[in-house]
Design an enzyme around this catalytic site. Structure first.
Site, PDB file in Angstrom:
ATOM      1  N   HIS A  73       5.569   4.068  -1.981  1.00 60.37           N
ATOM      2  CA  HIS A  73       5.039   3.679  -3.283  1.00 60.37           C
ATOM      3  C   HIS A  73       4.768   4.867  -4.193  1.00 60.37           C
ATOM      4  CE1 HIS A  73       4.213  -0.692  -2.486  1.00 60.37           C
ATOM      5  NE2 HIS A  73       4.373  -0.255  -1.248  1.00 60.37           N
ATOM      6  N   ASP A 130       3.689  10.200 -11.249  1.00 59.09           N
ATOM      7  CA  ASP A 130       3.301   8.842 -10.865  1.00 59.09           C
ATOM      8  C   ASP A 130       4.503   8.135 -10.258  1.00 59.09           C
ATOM      9  OD1 ASP A 130       1.279   6.953 -10.683  1.00 59.09           O
ATOM     10  OD2 ASP A 130       0.828   7.009 -12.821  1.00 59.09           O
TER      11      ASP A 130
END
Length: 480
Positions: free
Chosen positions: A164, A378
């Site tokens: 992730h 991110d």
């Protein structure tokens, strides 16, 4: 190891529920918020699935139980194991390393040993739960060794892994003393998924340079070894999303729209309302955002309180020193800006260091004229997608860091390099001054992407790719 009874098993650091045990020994639990739970719950319910994870409470030992339409399989972690495996190796070593060393990672052998031990415990639980020929989907950086351990225990099952967070370039990943062991752990999977194509490229490049395994395009070939047959591991990108239809409906409800009007009124009806929503983490670029806004006020290009920034920073890893330092720095910066540019009873920056329910967040998204996402690194950034899903009115402008996974998809946003303060300031001013026609055009394109590619589609795409490998995958990188 004998087979279990579940055709699909998800393995994640946390269960999809928060468990508590009363003094009399009775168990209670509540569903945890989060996109992963939303995405996988329907799939798990259809496939008699099980979810392996930590309960969230130290030293809590409990037998598997039924909840949320699936079998929940708690893994016990002690206080000392949480400190070494989770706060230590996962978030003191891997998190900064995988986020481009924004702060220095720490390499401690005791942390690594705990990480190995806990990964084996998670793998053993998954091996016990999964049925003969079933599927196990392992999630995220805390559990990178699980696929290889699970393959030794249960060679009959299909194994997928999804990362992730970003996967770093070779030059950064190579700093990890246990780099080869981590790669071998991931290569226990049949399919390794990432948020961005660049992450998959970084992984494959690391495999080529740090192992002797042959790669071709997206495929790594694992040769025969003793009684184990040769097999292939594929790497690909599967950008995660949100439950965009549900969020769109929530943000468009009369109660949320009414609350959005109230929020602006409570803030003194500013002409321009800018919004930042993040976990309080050094990867999110909160200090860069505040610096850009403060300079715009200092330059006289914006004036407070006519222009107001609302910054929501939910608490994160507050037992870690680097996060306590970040909180102090952010609060000091907010105080300086408000002291220099605020008015009596009218702050330039409204800073909230706590979390809000989704209804309140949806109202904030509807109230904001400009959404600022300034992450330094991110994996995806789902806040950007929530903002887009909330704007059925086609209002608002998204200013988005090019260092987020979302930037690959949300190309109608105003993309910025958050390290370039002047460029960030220019993008903010462009967003504020944008003509309504252009604003609607951009938001329409953003919403089309977010609503079409929701979190359920992400889960289905990954599981379909895991179940049906393509015999000739398209090239991802050139062989070296």
């Amino acid at each position: 190891m004998p087979a279990g009874e579940h055709d699909l098993v998800v393995v994640a650091n946390r269960l999809p529920v928060d468990m508590t045990v009363a003094d009399d020994g009775s168990l209670s639990w509540t569903r945890s918020p989060g996109g992963l739970v939303t995405a996988l719950a329907p799939v798990m319910q259809r496939n008699a699935g099980a979810w392996v994870g930590w309960s969230g409470t130290p030293d809590l030992e409990h037998e598997p139980f039924d909840g949320e339409g699936m079998r929940l399989w708690p893994v016990r972690l002690s206080e000392s194991e949480i400190a070494a495996y989770y706060e230590g190796f996962s978030n003191g070593t891997l998190w900064p390393l995988y986020h481009d060393v924004i702060v220095d990672p720490q390499f401690h052998r005791a942390w690594w040993n705990a990480y190995v031990s806990i990964n084996r415990r998670f793998a053993a639980a998954a091996a016990e739960a999964v049925a003969e020929g079933g599927t196990v989907w392992v999630h995220d950086y805390q559990l990178q060794l699980v696929p290889a351990v699970l393959r030794l225990l249960r060679p009959d099952v299909k194994i997928g892994f999804f990362n992730h967070i970003p996967f770093p370039p070779l030059e950064i990943f190579s700093q990890l003393p246990w780099r080869r062991q981590v790669l071998e752990g991931l290569l226990g999977a049949d399919l390794v998924g990432f948020q961005r194509e660049s992450d998959a490229k970084n992984f494959l490049r690391a495999v080529r340079r740090l192992t002797d395994l042959p790669t071709r395009g997206r495929v790594v070939t694992i040769g025969e070894r003793w009684a184990r047959p040769a097999r292939q591991v594929r790497a690909a990108s599967f950008p995660i999303s949100i439950d965009s239809t549900a969020f769109d409906a929530l943000a468009s409800s009369p109660a949320v729209q009414k609350r959005a009007v109230e929020i602006r009124k409570e803030l003194g009806d500013p002409e321009v309302l800018l919004l930042g929503v993040d976990r309080l983490d050094y990867t999110k670029g909160i200090r860069h955002r505040l610096k850009a806004f403060g300079e715009l006020l200092a330059d006289g290009r914006l004036a407070a309180p006519e222009a107001t920034l609302v910054q929501v920073a939910s608490p994160s890893r507050e037992r870690v020193e680097q996060y306590r330092q970040l909180r102090d720095e952010v609060e000091a910066t907010v105080g300086r800006i408000n002291g220099d540019y605020g008015a009596l009873g009218r702050a330039a920056v409204h800073y909230m260091h706590h979390s809000y329910p989704m209804e309140e967040m949806a109202a904030m998204y509807r109230a904001a004229d400009v959404m600022l996402v300034t992450s330094l690194r991110d994996g995806m950034n789902l806040v950007a997608k929530e903002y887009v899903a909330a704007r059925r009115d086609l209002g608002g402008v998204l200013v988005l860091s090019e260092f987020t996974g979302a930037a690959d998809e949300l190309t109608q946003a105003l993309l910025i390099n958050p390290h370039d303060i002047d460029g960030t300031k220019a993008a903010i001013m462009r967003a504020i001054a944008m003509e309504p026609t252009e604003r609607r055009r951009r938001m329409r394109g953003l919403r089309r992407r977010v609503l079409d590619h929701d979190v359920q589609r992400w889960a289905e795409d990954f599981l379909t790719a895991l179940a049906n490998p393509r015999p000739h995958p398209r090239p991802l990188v050139e062989d070296e």
